[in-house]
Design an enzyme around this catalytic site. Sequence first.
Site, PDB file in Angstrom:
ATOM      1  N   TYR A 262      28.324 -18.806  36.981  1.00  0.00           N
ATOM      2  CA  TYR A 262      28.190 -18.433  38.363  1.00  0.00           C
ATOM      3  C   TYR A 262      27.072 -17.710  38.847  1.00  0.00           C
ATOM      4  O   TYR A 262      26.809 -17.403  40.034  1.00  0.00           O
ATOM      5  CB  TYR A 262      29.335 -17.396  39.110  1.00  0.00           C
TER       6      TYR A 262
ATOM      7  N   HIS B 142      21.616 -18.549  41.468  1.00  0.00           N
ATOM      8  CA  HIS B 142      20.620 -18.006  42.391  1.00  0.00           C
ATOM      9  C   HIS B 142      19.802 -19.172  42.668  1.00  0.00           C
ATOM     10  O   HIS B 142      18.989 -19.252  43.985  1.00  0.00           O
ATOM     11  CB  HIS B 142      19.821 -17.153  41.586  1.00  0.00           C
TER      12      HIS B 142
END
Length: 387
Positions: A162, A165
Amino acid sequence: MYGSDRARQMQIRSGADGKIAVGDDGMLPADPVHPGADLTGINDNWWVGLSLLHNLFAREHNVICDGLKARYPTWKDEELFQHARLINAALIAKIHTVEWTPGILGHPALDFSMHANWSGIPCRVLRAVLGKNSEAAFGIIGSPTDQHSAPYAMTEEFTAVYRLHPLIPENLDVRRLDSTEITASDLVKMQGPASRKFMQTHGFANLLYSFGTAHPGAIRLHNFPNFLRRFTKDGQPLLDVAAIDIMRDRERGVPRYNRFRELVGKKRVNTFEEITSIPGAARKMRAIYKGNVDRVDLMVGLLAEDLPEGFGFSDTAFRIFILMASRRLKSDRFFTDDYRAEVYTNFGLDWIHNNGMKSVLLRHMPQLGPALEGVNNAFAPWNVLRG
């Protein structure tokens, strides 16, 4: 939005009718402790994107309170607040499952499977044959709770995949609903102490519209936002978030890319060229990792890996996503054993069933109607208006 302890929860409440405190303008008040941030449950790493979502769903919470009070006039502030919190949180979970995930993984099979994950496959024959306890037929919601041998937690593997960015662009085109005016703004100028001023300058509706018409960054190599590679925050030393993302996986024992593939049921790769077809990427990885494909860091491999058609991120990452998305629901009694009218109320269950991100947006910002006309998924690009 609601915080993680009772003390913070009490700080954000209005004390009347179960509602969250908002100002005369309908917006969350300023946090007296964190300059530039809104007073909300958790506001670390605050920026305008978070402010938009917190303000939107604070309004949704308060509208749910109105609906509950109309049906249960004897309920006190605490009963109204806690029921509205439960309903709002479930609606957000539904939106994440059946709208956000298919939005970023744009494949018809994925869209079908995520809806099935939540509410099952809409087939009468299948439901009759498999019975009411079948997740395939009726979905996870309302099924028996199952912790799958260990209490649910955000695993290191989930945290690792996860690290998205690259979704964050360097700048945002701020658009106005009432004109064709466009103002380009660096994202670094709409975070931290500058967040509230940016919101006040451009307005809630205009910023929702701006984000709705913006495209996220590609989750690929060479697309990490540069401002996060030389990021300063609250007087801390200069931060290179890209380097930190890699180091966190290493120091926390997350397997490197090749071993990770193997552990999620994929074939190991023997060459850098098997990982990616991005021009020049295999050559660069070979040089950085001294010719040893087993040393490729997980995040590097995930960003390099060729994607299935329509996917916004790698199949390797997706295998963790779908596992954790299912476990997140299956292990929570409020989505399983206690997803029932006695806990949520019939009004609450209907609210969750009948609403999604688009209806939430239009309820609180009806002026977004033209931008959302014909848009089936609010996480797909909106219509760009011409003033």
